[in-house]
Design a protein around this motif. Sequence first.
Motif, mmCIF file in Angstrom:
data_model
loop_
_atom_site.group_PDB
_atom_site.id
_atom_site.type_symbol
_atom_site.label_atom_id
_atom_site.label_comp_id
_atom_site.label_asym_id
_atom_site.label_seq_id
_atom_site.Cartn_x
_atom_site.Cartn_y
_atom_site.Cartn_z
ATOM 1 N N GLU A 37 -1.802 3.556 5.693
ATOM 2 C CA GLU A 37 -3.247 3.412 5.815
ATOM 3 C C GLU A 37 -3.621 1.980 5.435
ATOM 4 O O GLU A 37 -3.419 1.553 4.303
ATOM 5 N N LYS A 38 -4.149 1.254 6.408
ATOM 6 C CA LYS A 38 -4.475 -0.158 6.231
ATOM 7 C C LYS A 38 -5.416 -0.383 5.040
ATOM 8 O O LYS A 38 -5.194 -1.296 4.239
ATOM 9 N N ASP A 39 -6.452 0.443 4.928
ATOM 10 C CA ASP A 39 -7.418 0.279 3.832
ATOM 11 C C ASP A 39 -6.758 0.444 2.470
ATOM 12 O O ASP A 39 -7.054 -0.304 1.539
ATOM 13 N N LEU A 40 -5.861 1.417 2.351
ATOM 14 C CA LEU A 40 -5.175 1.636 1.072
ATOM 15 C C LEU A 40 -4.243 0.475 0.732
ATOM 16 O O LEU A 40 -4.154 0.071 -0.425
ATOM 17 N N LEU A 41 -3.568 -0.048 1.739
ATOM 18 C CA LEU A 41 -2.682 -1.191 1.525
ATOM 19 C C LEU A 41 -3.492 -2.398 1.054
ATOM 20 O O LEU A 41 -3.133 -3.048 0.067
ATOM 21 N N GLN A 42 -4.590 -2.673 1.737
ATOM 22 C CA GLN A 42 -5.420 -3.811 1.351
ATOM 23 C C GLN A 42 -6.047 -3.596 -0.026
ATOM 24 O O GLN A 42 -6.172 -4.551 -0.806
ATOM 25 N N GLU A 43 -6.402 -2.373 -0.338
ATOM 26 C CA GLU A 43 -6.964 -2.062 -1.655
ATOM 27 C C GLU A 43 -5.934 -2.289 -2.759
ATOM 28 O O GLU A 43 -6.228 -2.898 -3.785
ATOM 29 N N LYS A 44 -4.718 -1.810 -2.539
ATOM 30 C CA LYS A 44 -3.661 -1.948 -3.549
ATOM 31 C C LYS A 44 -3.320 -3.422 -3.782
ATOM 32 O O LYS A 44 -3.224 -3.868 -4.919
ATOM 33 N N LEU A 45 -3.159 -4.177 -2.700
ATOM 34 C CA LEU A 45 -2.837 -5.597 -2.857
ATOM 35 C C LEU A 45 -4.058 -6.390 -3.323
ATOM 36 O O LEU A 45 -3.917 -7.354 -4.070
ATOM 37 N N GLY A 46 -5.244 -5.960 -2.923
ATOM 38 C CA GLY A 46 -6.469 -6.604 -3.379
ATOM 39 C C GLY A 46 -6.662 -6.470 -4.879
ATOM 40 O O GLY A 46 -7.116 -7.396 -5.543
ATOM 41 N N ALA A 47 -6.296 -5.318 -5.417
ATOM 42 C CA ALA A 47 -6.398 -5.092 -6.863
ATOM 43 C C ALA A 47 -5.486 -6.030 -7.643
ATOM 44 O O ALA A 47 -5.739 -6.334 -8.803
ATOM 45 N N ALA A 48 -4.427 -6.514 -6.980
ATOM 46 C CA ALA A 48 -3.503 -7.460 -7.617
ATOM 47 C C ALA A 48 -3.901 -8.910 -7.315
ATOM 48 O O ALA A 48 -3.190 -9.836 -7.689
ATOM 49 N N GLY A 49 -5.028 -9.084 -6.603
ATOM 50 C CA GLY A 49 -5.533 -10.428 -6.351
ATOM 51 C C GLY A 49 -5.147 -11.028 -5.013
ATOM 52 O O GLY A 49 -5.344 -12.223 -4.797
#
Length: 60
Positions: A37-49
């Motif tokens: 899921e693209k949104d989940l991937l971006q959310e997970k990596l986004g949380a790490a900056g």
Amino acid sequence: MDAHIPQDPMILLSFVNMKLRDRYPSLDGLCEDLNIEKDLLQEKLGAAGFFYSEEENRFL
């Protein structure tokens, strides 16, 4: 996210960027092929900056 995808954000970053560099011309293609899921991937990596650069086709 799927169990075959690394859960640690730094390892995930390396994994995704390697796949994007070597095999996929876009994040959409990677997510579709690997059933992520693209949104989940971006959310997970986004949380790490990190954020996805479409121009560079990688997370920065």
